[in-house]
Design a protein around this motif. Structure first.
Motif, short mmCIF file in Angstrom:
data_model
loop_
_atom_site.label_atom_id
_atom_site.label_comp_id
_atom_site.label_asym_id
_atom_site.label_seq_id
_atom_site.Cartn_x
_atom_site.Cartn_y
_atom_site.Cartn_z
N ILE A 35 0.84 -1.20 0.00
CA ILE A 35 0.00 0.00 0.00
C ILE A 35 0.87 1.25 0.00
O ILE A 35 0.65 2.18 -0.78
CB ILE A 35 -0.97 0.00 1.20
N ASP A 36 1.88 1.26 0.87
CA ASP A 36 2.79 2.41 0.94
C ASP A 36 3.48 2.64 -0.39
O ASP A 36 3.59 3.78 -0.87
CB ASP A 36 3.84 2.21 2.05
N GLN A 37 3.95 1.57 -1.02
CA GLN A 37 4.64 1.69 -2.30
C GLN A 37 3.69 2.20 -3.38
O GLN A 37 4.06 3.05 -4.20
CB GLN A 37 5.25 0.35 -2.73
N PHE B 44 1.91 6.56 -6.93
CA PHE B 44 0.87 7.47 -7.41
C PHE B 44 1.32 8.92 -7.27
O PHE B 44 1.16 9.72 -8.19
CB PHE B 44 -0.43 7.23 -6.64
N LYS B 45 1.92 9.25 -6.12
CA LYS B 45 2.41 10.62 -5.90
C LYS B 45 3.46 11.01 -6.94
O LYS B 45 3.54 12.17 -7.34
CB LYS B 45 3.03 10.75 -4.50
N ASN B 46 4.26 10.03 -7.36
CA ASN B 46 5.33 10.29 -8.32
C ASN B 46 4.89 10.12 -9.78
O ASN B 46 5.71 10.12 -10.69
CB ASN B 46 6.53 9.39 -8.03
N PHE C 48 1.73 5.66 -12.71
CA PHE C 48 0.48 4.93 -12.82
C PHE C 48 -0.07 5.10 -14.23
O PHE C 48 0.39 5.93 -14.99
CB PHE C 48 -0.54 5.41 -11.78
N LYS C 49 -1.06 4.27 -14.55
CA LYS C 49 -1.74 4.37 -15.84
C LYS C 49 -3.23 4.59 -15.55
O LYS C 49 -3.78 4.05 -14.60
CB LYS C 49 -1.57 3.09 -16.65
N THR C 50 -3.85 5.38 -16.38
CA THR C 50 -5.28 5.62 -16.24
C THR C 50 -6.05 4.41 -16.76
O THR C 50 -5.51 3.57 -17.49
CB THR C 50 -5.72 6.86 -17.01
#
Length: 73
Positions: free
Chosen positions: A50-52, A57-59, A62-64
Motif C-alpha cells: 500500500i505504501d509503495q 501514485f504521488k510520483n 500509474f496508468k489511467t
C-alpha cells in the motif's frame, strides 16, 4: 511431444466433452491448483505494498483506466 502440442491436444479433447459434471471437475481442479500458488500476505507485506502504491501514485507512476483499456482493444 512438446508441452505446446500437449496443451493443444488437451484443449481439442476438452472441447469435445459433453458432460457438465466432468467439466465441473476440471474447473475445480484448476481452482485448486491456482489456490496452491497463492500465498496470503502478512499485514506487514500488505502495508508495504500500500505504501509503495501510494508513493508511486504521488510520483506519477500509474496508468489511467483509459490507457489500460486502449491496450486491450
Amino acid at each position: 511431444m512438446d508441452l505446446q502440442t500437449r496443451k493443444i491436444e488437451f484443449i481439442q479433447e476438452f472441447l469435445k466433452l459433453q458432460s457438465e459434471e466432468l467439466i465441473a471437475q476440471f474447473e475445480n481442479l484448476l481452482k485448486v491448483e491456482t489456490q496452491k500458488k497463492l500465498k496470503p500476505m502478512s499485514v506487514h507485506e500488505l502495508n508495504s505494498r500500500i505504501d509503495q502504491s501510494e508513493e508511486d501514485f504521488k510520483n506519477g507512476k500509474f496508468k489511467t483506466t483509459a490507457e489500460l483499456l486502449s491496450k486491450y482493444k
